[in-house]
Motif scaffolding. Structure first.
Motif, PDB file in Angstrom:
ATOM      1  N   ALA A 174     -24.550  20.048  13.586  1.00 46.47           N
ATOM      2  CA  ALA A 174     -25.208  20.169  14.889  1.00 46.47           C
ATOM      3  C   ALA A 174     -24.692  21.362  15.674  1.00 46.47           C
ATOM      4  O   ALA A 174     -25.458  22.064  16.342  1.00 46.47           O
ATOM      5  N   ASP A 175     -23.379  21.603  15.623  1.00 44.40           N
ATOM      6  CA  ASP A 175     -22.764  22.656  16.434  1.00 44.40           C
ATOM      7  C   ASP A 175     -21.644  23.293  15.618  1.00 44.40           C
ATOM      8  O   ASP A 175     -20.572  22.699  15.436  1.00 44.40           O
ATOM      9  N   GLU A 176     -21.875  24.515  15.149  1.00 43.98           N
ATOM     10  CA  GLU A 176     -20.905  25.198  14.298  1.00 43.98           C
ATOM     11  C   GLU A 176     -19.846  25.954  15.089  1.00 43.98           C
ATOM     12  O   GLU A 176     -18.919  26.517  14.500  1.00 43.98           O
ATOM     13  N   ASP A 177     -19.952  25.977  16.406  1.00 41.20           N
ATOM     14  CA  ASP A 177     -19.059  26.815  17.207  1.00 41.20           C
ATOM     15  C   ASP A 177     -17.697  26.186  17.456  1.00 41.20           C
ATOM     16  O   ASP A 177     -16.787  26.859  17.962  1.00 41.20           O
TER      17      ASP A 177
ATOM     18  N   GLY B 123     -22.572  18.014  27.554  1.00 40.70           N
ATOM     19  CA  GLY B 123     -22.256  19.420  27.360  1.00 40.70           C
ATOM     20  C   GLY B 123     -21.150  19.664  26.358  1.00 40.70           C
ATOM     21  O   GLY B 123     -20.652  20.787  26.234  1.00 40.70           O
ATOM     22  N   LEU B 124     -20.760  18.633  25.618  1.00 42.09           N
ATOM     23  CA  LEU B 124     -19.700  18.775  24.626  1.00 42.09           C
ATOM     24  C   LEU B 124     -20.231  19.357  23.317  1.00 42.09           C
ATOM     25  O   LEU B 124     -19.485  19.979  22.566  1.00 42.09           O
ATOM     26  N   VAL B 125     -21.484  19.093  23.039  1.00 43.84           N
ATOM     27  CA  VAL B 125     -22.142  19.611  21.834  1.00 43.84           C
ATOM     28  C   VAL B 125     -23.298  20.499  22.264  1.00 43.84           C
ATOM     29  O   VAL B 125     -24.075  20.128  23.156  1.00 43.84           O
ATOM     30  N   ARG B 126     -23.385  21.669  21.646  1.00 43.32           N
ATOM     31  CA  ARG B 126     -24.516  22.565  21.886  1.00 43.32           C
ATOM     32  C   ARG B 126     -25.260  22.729  20.575  1.00 43.32           C
ATOM     33  O   ARG B 126     -24.938  23.603  19.756  1.00 43.32           O
ATOM     34  N   PRO B 127     -26.263  21.864  20.351  1.00 43.78           N
ATOM     35  CA  PRO B 127     -26.923  21.837  19.039  1.00 43.78           C
ATOM     36  C   PRO B 127     -27.605  23.159  18.697  1.00 43.78           C
ATOM     37  O   PRO B 127     -28.150  23.843  19.566  1.00 43.78           O
ATOM     38  N   ALA B 128     -27.561  23.478  17.418  1.00 44.69           N
ATOM     39  CA  ALA B 128     -28.271  24.656  16.915  1.00 44.69           C
ATOM     40  C   ALA B 128     -29.771  24.415  17.008  1.00 44.69           C
ATOM     41  O   ALA B 128     -30.244  23.275  17.143  1.00 44.69           O
ATOM     42  N   ASP B 129     -30.526  25.482  16.925  1.00 44.79           N
ATOM     43  CA  ASP B 129     -31.982  25.378  17.065  1.00 44.79           C
ATOM     44  C   ASP B 129     -32.607  24.506  15.980  1.00 44.79           C
ATOM     45  O   ASP B 129     -33.651  23.891  16.195  1.00 44.79           O
ATOM     46  N   ASP B 130     -31.983  24.485  14.798  1.00 48.71           N
ATOM     47  CA  ASP B 130     -32.573  23.730  13.695  1.00 48.71           C
ATOM     48  C   ASP B 130     -32.052  22.291  13.617  1.00 48.71           C
ATOM     49  O   ASP B 130     -32.313  21.582  12.640  1.00 48.71           O
TER      50      ASP B 130
ATOM     51  N   ALA C  23      -5.306  23.434  16.797  1.00 50.10           N
ATOM     52  CA  ALA C  23      -5.598  24.867  16.746  1.00 50.10           C
ATOM     53  C   ALA C  23      -6.580  25.247  17.849  1.00 50.10           C
ATOM     54  O   ALA C  23      -7.389  24.426  18.289  1.00 50.10           O
ATOM     55  N   PRO C  24      -6.539  26.503  18.315  1.00 51.48           N
ATOM     56  CA  PRO C  24      -7.530  26.964  19.298  1.00 51.48           C
ATOM     57  C   PRO C  24      -8.946  26.785  18.758  1.00 51.48           C
ATOM     58  O   PRO C  24      -9.208  27.033  17.584  1.00 51.48           O
ATOM     59  N   GLY C  25      -9.834  26.338  19.623  1.00 50.77           N
ATOM     60  CA  GLY C  25     -11.221  26.142  19.214  1.00 50.77           C
ATOM     61  C   GLY C  25     -11.491  24.802  18.577  1.00 50.77           C
ATOM     62  O   GLY C  25     -12.632  24.509  18.202  1.00 50.77           O
ATOM     63  N   SER C  26     -10.453  23.981  18.430  1.00 53.80           N
ATOM     64  CA  SER C  26     -10.639  22.649  17.845  1.00 53.80           C
ATOM     65  C   SER C  26     -10.963  21.635  18.938  1.00 53.80           C
ATOM     66  O   SER C  26     -10.465  21.742  20.070  1.00 53.80           O
ATOM     67  N   TYR C  27     -11.767  20.661  18.581  1.00 55.44           N
ATOM     68  CA  TYR C  27     -12.115  19.565  19.498  1.00 55.44           C
ATOM     69  C   TYR C  27     -11.769  18.270  18.785  1.00 55.44           C
ATOM     70  O   TYR C  27     -12.326  17.968  17.731  1.00 55.44           O
TER      71      TYR C  27
END
Length: 744
Positions: A148-151, A466-473, A112-116
């Motif tokens: 870590a990365d919800e996007d 650059g594959l993961v962009r961790p959230a601030d928390d 699906a689009p947006g899947s990794y």
């Protein structure tokens, strides 16, 4: 002059005339080649389809539905097959014939689009042994990445295969590159030498033959043919686990593999395997890049501190006297280690290594001694050497980690140095860099915490790419929350059974100390999980018996039976052990073995050992029937045949007719065994007590033993108290007590 020919037929005069010529023959019409081939092929196809349909109605399934005949070496036997998903979606799921080696996994056929999509590849360390995918580093990634990365929609597929070496992993990647991969995480290196011994014959089969059999294995006709040939003894059967065997004796996955006895030092083979390892890794990188996917390598880490070598061999060229001297020095060193006399132990080990420098156990013991006295740098180097000189190398060699590191640099592939990561963790927590049971359950399989550490480090590497962009928390607190949820969902029974199974693997490999450690851990978490407790105790009993410690083994068996009186594996072990005491406790042995015969009438070895016990007691007629039953169940039971031949002269000529077992059991309300009576037939064919009668206390201890013949006491009667103390002893002759004694 022109000769004219009359076309009118003339009457044959009986002689040929020079003026007559036979009419021209018509040329037969030529059938086109495609027709000549199509008709027979169509007939064969129709016959085959009818045969397949008939076999389907009879319930015959293709071989490929239940097993992979080439365990991953045939390219047309896929790991993932199409399956319907929810809402009419299409999935790829682990093929049923691969589930002996792979975790059940499932993912959308079209990404699906947006899947990794991440595929984790390797052997049993990637699989998550001795547990499963849930606590593997792949399982941890699946839980941690969304935190870590919800996007992104993270898809983590665990494609680790038990016992898979690097070239089989590369072979698998040929399939996986077709499934829209984004990243391959590759952790491989521990199985290179295992595969050389275990699958060498399959590897030698030409690829075209493997592929052909792979196609045939999809048909019911092939399944029916091989089944028929197996029944005729003309086709080799694969080893099938006997699900009715005693739980303590069940084979493990590694029992299908080459045991340590099949290994010997071969430096030339070692170099070839190392070259093949490098080539396989290079091939994986090329395959990933052909699909536009990235690769992360992981250096294969292993237990240095708490894993003795699987097999040691003396240095080449040593004469017999030198070998004996080396073994004697090792024996003296181990005794000194037991007393914590470190200096004496070191002296003995150094003396032996001076002329036997490649003996793996000498190196391992020296490394442990050096660690005990604080010489940690020397200890680490010596323990590495011990691992590298292990003649049965089931841990990746030091040179393999070097190959991974060099290739990562040459191919510009990101690297997670798991070896260095664990060494740093040991330095931080234990003031030395040598990993052991803190991070490993056995020789290579990480603890649940060890897998989590690797997953967190992989996310760090993916962040740098650059594959993961961790959230601030994102940080330790969030990791701890995810860990609490994951670890809270672990089934303790499954956890304990996994540790027990791993202990059995170590028993298989002869690693008694490690087996006891893991079995002890299993007992600690067993709680009320009966099978975990019984299996773990069974493993410990085996070690005690190997260590010539029968009293400790007996104590553990009785303690386990007191808690679980119906544990048949312990009844069997106890029956065997009582045969070997000095003097042998034949009556107690026979009582426990007869219970196993009653509960597991199909188990030929139980009848065989009971027959042995009764033969040694002089009850040859009863022994004869039991041994005959063992041979009826298994005509290849050589031990039963041998014992029967030994007692045959005592049976008369002709010998009495063997009687099939008829054993009555009465139990307590708790289902613990209470009373057991062996029956036979009198001359009139009526059922009558004949053999032995046994009673138990509810705590599993024997209460009473009595010899019976034709319905009357004839022989020995013993009575015990609830703690095993002998209370009385009588001898009967044809129903009359002729001697009586109290106590021992």
């Amino acid at each position: 002059m022109t000769r004219r020919f009359d076309s009118t037929p003339k009457k044959n005069s009986g002689t040929d005339s020079p003026d007559q010529t036979p009419p021209p023959l018509e040329k037969p019409s030529r059938v086109p080649l495609w027709q000549a081939l199509t008709l027979p092929l169509a007939a064969i196809l129709i016959f085959f389809l009818l045969l397949e349909g008939g076999l389907a109605l009879l319930g015959v399934n293709p071989v490929l539905k239940s097993e992979d005949p080439f365990v991953g070496f045939a390219s047309n036997v896929p790991l993932f097959v199409p399956a319907p998903g929810p809402g009419g979606t299409h999935l790829l799921t682990t093929a049923s014939n691969k589930l002996n080696f792979f975790n059940p996994q499932s993912f959308p056929r079209t990404k699906a689009p947006g899947s990794y999509r991440i595929f984790c590849l390797g052997g049993s360390t990637t699989y998550g042994r001795p547990y499963n995918d849930t606590t593997s580093f792949a399982g941890w990634l699946r839980e941690l990445l969304p935190a870590a990365d919800e996007d992104k929609n993270w898809e983590v597929i665990n494609a680790g295969g038990i016992s898979y070496a690097s070239y089989r992993v590369a072979h698998l990647m040929e399939e996986l590159v077709n499934y829209e991969p984004d990243l391959f995480v590759i952790y491989t290196g521990h199985n290179e030498f295992l595969e050389e011994r275990t699958y060498n014959q399959i590897r030698k089969i030409p690829p075209v033959v493997r592929s052909t059999v792979g196609v045939l294995a999809k048909t019911r006709s092939w399944a029916a043919m091989t089944s028929g040939l197996q029944k005729l003894g003309a086709y080799p059967e694969r080893g099938v686990e006997d699900r009715d065997r005693l739980a303590g004796e069940v084979d493990t996955i590694l029992d299908r593999s080459a045991g340590p006895e099949r290994y010997s030092r071969d430096d030339s083979l070692r170099e070839n395997i190392l070259q093949h390892y490098r080539i396989s890794l290079e091939r994986m990188v090329a395959l990933a890049r052909s699909a536009g996917a990235q690769v992360i390598f992981v250096t294969p880490a292993s237990n240095l501190k708490d894993c003795s070598p699987f097999k040691s061999e003396h240095t080449a060229g040593l004469d017999g006297a030198s070998q004996q001297r080396s073994e004697q020095l090792l024996k003296e060193a181990k005794l000194a280690i037991g007393r914590q006399d470190w200096q004496l132990a070191l002296d003995r080990l150094d003396s032996a290594l001076a002329f036997d420098p490649r003996h793996a156990e000498l190196l391992y013991r020296r490394g442990r001694v050096l660690l005990a006295i604080g010489r940690t740098e020397e200890a680490e180097e010596t323990l590495r050497m011990a691992r590298d000189e292990d003649v049965c190398p089931l841990r990746a060699l030091t040179s393999m980690s070097s190959i991974v590191t060099e290739l990562a640099r040459e191919q510009d592939v990101p690297l997670v140095d798991y070896v260095a990561l664990l060494h740093q963790g040991m330095l931080n927590a234990h003031d030395h860099p040598i990993p052991g049971q803190e991070y490993f359950l056995d020789h290579v399989h990480p603890t649940i915490e060890g897998n989590k550490i690797l997953a967190v480090e992989l996310i760090k590497a993916m962040t740098e790419l650059g594959l993961v962009r961790p959230a601030d928390d994102w940080g330790e607190q969030k990791i701890a929350r995810v860990a609490a949820i994951l670890e809270g969902g672990i089934d303790k029974e499954v956890h304990g059974q996994a540790l027990t199974n791993l202990a059995r693997v170590l028993l298989w490999a002869g690693k008694n100390e490690d087996a006891v450690r893991l079995a002890g851990q299993a007992l600690e978490i067993a709680g009320d999980y009966r099978q975990v407790a019984v299996d773990a105790a069974s493993a410990m009993v085996t070690v005690y018996q190997r260590q010539k410690n029968p009293e400790q083994a007996m104590q553990l068996m009785y303690a386990t039976l007191e808690k679980y009186p119906g544990a048949l594996e312990f009844r069997f072990k106890l029956g065997q052990a009582l045969l070997s005491t000095s003097p042998p406790r034949l009556e107690e042995s026979a009582a426990n073995l007869l219970l196993v015969c009653q509960q597991m009438g199909h188990y030929d070895v139980a009848h065989q050992v009971y027959g042995l016990a009764m033969a040694r007691r002089g009850r040859t007629e009863i022994a004869h029937s039991s041994l005959a039953e063992a041979l009826r169940l298994n005509p290849n039971n050589a031990s039963a045949r041998k014992i029967l031949a030994q007692i045959r002269p005592l049976l008369g000529d002709p010998p009495p007719r063997a009687q099939r077992p008829n054993i009555l059991l009465d139990v307590y309300p708790s289902m613990a065994p209470r009373r057991l009576v062996q029956l036979g037939l009198d001359p009139a064919g009526r059922s009558i007590s004949h053999g032995i009668e046994v009673e138990w206390h509810e705590n599993g201890r024997l209460k009473r033993f009595l010899d019976l013949e034709q319905g009357a006491p004839n022989g020995l009667e013993l009575v015990w108290g609830p703690q095993g103390e002998l209370l009385s002893r009588r001898v009967y002759r044809q129903g009359v007590a002729v001697t009586q004694a109290t106590g021992k």
